[in-house]
Design a protein around this motif. Structure first.
Motif, PDB file in Angstrom:
ATOM      1  N   GLY A  59     -10.223  -8.359   8.819  1.00  0.00           N
ATOM      2  CA  GLY A  59     -10.077  -6.601   9.148  1.00  0.00           C
ATOM      3  C   GLY A  59      -9.195  -5.933   9.017  1.00  0.00           C
ATOM      4  O   GLY A  59      -8.509  -5.059   8.666  1.00  0.00           O
ATOM      5  N   PRO A  60      -8.344  -6.388  10.444  1.00  0.00           N
ATOM      6  CA  PRO A  60      -7.084  -5.854  10.909  1.00  0.00           C
ATOM      7  C   PRO A  60      -6.402  -5.626   9.030  1.00  0.00           C
ATOM      8  O   PRO A  60      -5.166  -4.662   9.422  1.00  0.00           O
ATOM      9  N   ALA A  61      -6.380  -7.084   9.037  1.00  0.00           N
ATOM     10  CA  ALA A  61      -4.967  -7.428   7.684  1.00  0.00           C
ATOM     11  C   ALA A  61      -5.031  -6.212   6.673  1.00  0.00           C
ATOM     12  O   ALA A  61      -4.762  -5.163   6.110  1.00  0.00           O
ATOM     13  N   MET A  62      -6.739  -6.030   6.496  1.00  0.00           N
ATOM     14  CA  MET A  62      -7.000  -4.808   5.107  1.00  0.00           C
ATOM     15  C   MET A  62      -6.879  -3.410   6.146  1.00  0.00           C
ATOM     16  O   MET A  62      -6.771  -2.562   5.019  1.00  0.00           O
ATOM     17  N   GLY A  63      -7.339  -3.224   7.044  1.00  0.00           N
ATOM     18  CA  GLY A  63      -6.519  -2.324   8.198  1.00  0.00           C
ATOM     19  C   GLY A  63      -5.308  -1.343   7.707  1.00  0.00           C
ATOM     20  O   GLY A  63      -5.072  -0.333   7.382  1.00  0.00           O
ATOM     21  N   LEU A  64      -3.889  -3.207   8.270  1.00  0.00           N
ATOM     22  CA  LEU A  64      -3.559  -2.459   7.468  1.00  0.00           C
ATOM     23  C   LEU A  64      -2.502  -2.624   6.076  1.00  0.00           C
ATOM     24  O   LEU A  64      -1.757  -1.422   6.142  1.00  0.00           O
ATOM     25  N   TYR A  65      -3.452  -3.078   5.116  1.00  0.00           N
ATOM     26  CA  TYR A  65      -3.404  -2.696   3.837  1.00  0.00           C
ATOM     27  C   TYR A  65      -3.926  -0.617   3.867  1.00  0.00           C
ATOM     28  O   TYR A  65      -3.026  -0.381   3.092  1.00  0.00           O
ATOM     29  N   ILE A  66      -5.130  -0.628   3.981  1.00  0.00           N
ATOM     30  CA  ILE A  66      -5.401   1.205   3.885  1.00  0.00           C
ATOM     31  C   ILE A  66      -4.384   2.031   4.524  1.00  0.00           C
ATOM     32  O   ILE A  66      -4.022   3.081   4.214  1.00  0.00           O
ATOM     33  N   ALA A  67      -3.881   1.385   5.740  1.00  0.00           N
ATOM     34  CA  ALA A  67      -3.433   2.402   6.455  1.00  0.00           C
ATOM     35  C   ALA A  67      -1.719   2.947   6.081  1.00  0.00           C
ATOM     36  O   ALA A  67      -1.506   3.842   5.349  1.00  0.00           O
ATOM     37  N   GLY A  97       0.662  -1.484   0.331  1.00  0.00           N
ATOM     38  CA  GLY A  97      -0.055  -0.032  -0.122  1.00  0.00           C
ATOM     39  C   GLY A  97       1.438   1.393   0.324  1.00  0.00           C
ATOM     40  O   GLY A  97       0.212   2.430  -1.218  1.00  0.00           O
ATOM     41  N   PHE A  98       1.873   1.063   1.342  1.00  0.00           N
ATOM     42  CA  PHE A  98       2.678   2.581   1.154  1.00  0.00           C
ATOM     43  C   PHE A  98       3.113   2.482  -0.905  1.00  0.00           C
ATOM     44  O   PHE A  98       3.733   3.791  -0.994  1.00  0.00           O
ATOM     45  N   ALA A  99       3.767   1.644  -0.864  1.00  0.00           N
ATOM     46  CA  ALA A  99       4.652   2.092  -1.849  1.00  0.00           C
ATOM     47  C   ALA A  99       3.720   2.395  -3.355  1.00  0.00           C
ATOM     48  O   ALA A  99       3.945   3.300  -4.280  1.00  0.00           O
ATOM     49  N   THR A 100       1.982   2.086  -3.316  1.00  0.00           N
ATOM     50  CA  THR A 100       1.640   2.405  -4.580  1.00  0.00           C
ATOM     51  C   THR A 100       0.863   3.320  -4.618  1.00  0.00           C
ATOM     52  O   THR A 100       1.462   4.605  -5.150  1.00  0.00           O
TER      53      THR A 100
END
Length: 158
Positions: A139-147, A25-28
């Motif tokens: 939920g927590p895994a998707m939250g990390l991607y979004i963060a 997510g960060f790199a994108t």
């Protein structure tokens, strides 16, 4: 995947997946918005108006949005993880080439290609998570991607 094969929170596999998704997510979004602080420099270097310099951002975000439509189909053919890896590698290469682009037009072309390449990550990241982790962990895994995505967008703009 059977439920026994799904990644569970607290495991080493989960930590690897969580780290990979934050970084993806960060790199994108840092690659997508990394040229924004350079817009005034583009105006000066290439002798273009400030309005035209904003094309360096727009010609990556627009194609990325369109590319997302094809990326889902492609991920069904080559695999979600594979698509995300190739997307990030391709975008990084296009970004590196854009840094040494000799003309404004070549820079815009490379930004456009970078946007298309980047489409592979947001198009499939959440589906990949949903397929790989146990339901209580989605939920927590998707939250990390979004963060990671939000942080990458912010850092890219700086």
């Amino acid at each position: 995947m059977e439920n026994d094969d799904l990644i569970q929170i607290g495991t080493a596999e989960y930590k690897r997946l969580a780290t990979a998704m934050v970084m993806a997510g960060f790199a994108t979004f840092s690659l997508l918005y990394s040229v924004q602080p350079l817009l005034p420099e583009f105006s000066t270097t290439f002798g273009i108006s400030p309005e035209n310099s904003s094309l360096a951002v727009s010609l990556a975000t627009g194609p990325m949005a369109i590319g997302i439509l094809a990326a889902g189909w492609l991920s069904d053919r080559i695999g979600r993880r594979t698509l995300m890896i190739y997307s990030l590698i391709s975008a990084a290469l296009f970004g590196t080439m854009a840094a040494i682009a000799p003309t404004w037009e070549s820079l815009l072309l490379l930004r456009c290609l970078s946007g298309i390449a980047l489409a592979g990550v947001p198009a499939v990241a959440m589906t990949y998570i949903a397929e790989e982790v146990e339901p209580a962990t989605i939920g927590p895994a998707m939250g990390l991607y979004i963060a990671g995505s939000a942080f990458g967008g912010m850092i890219g703009r700086l």
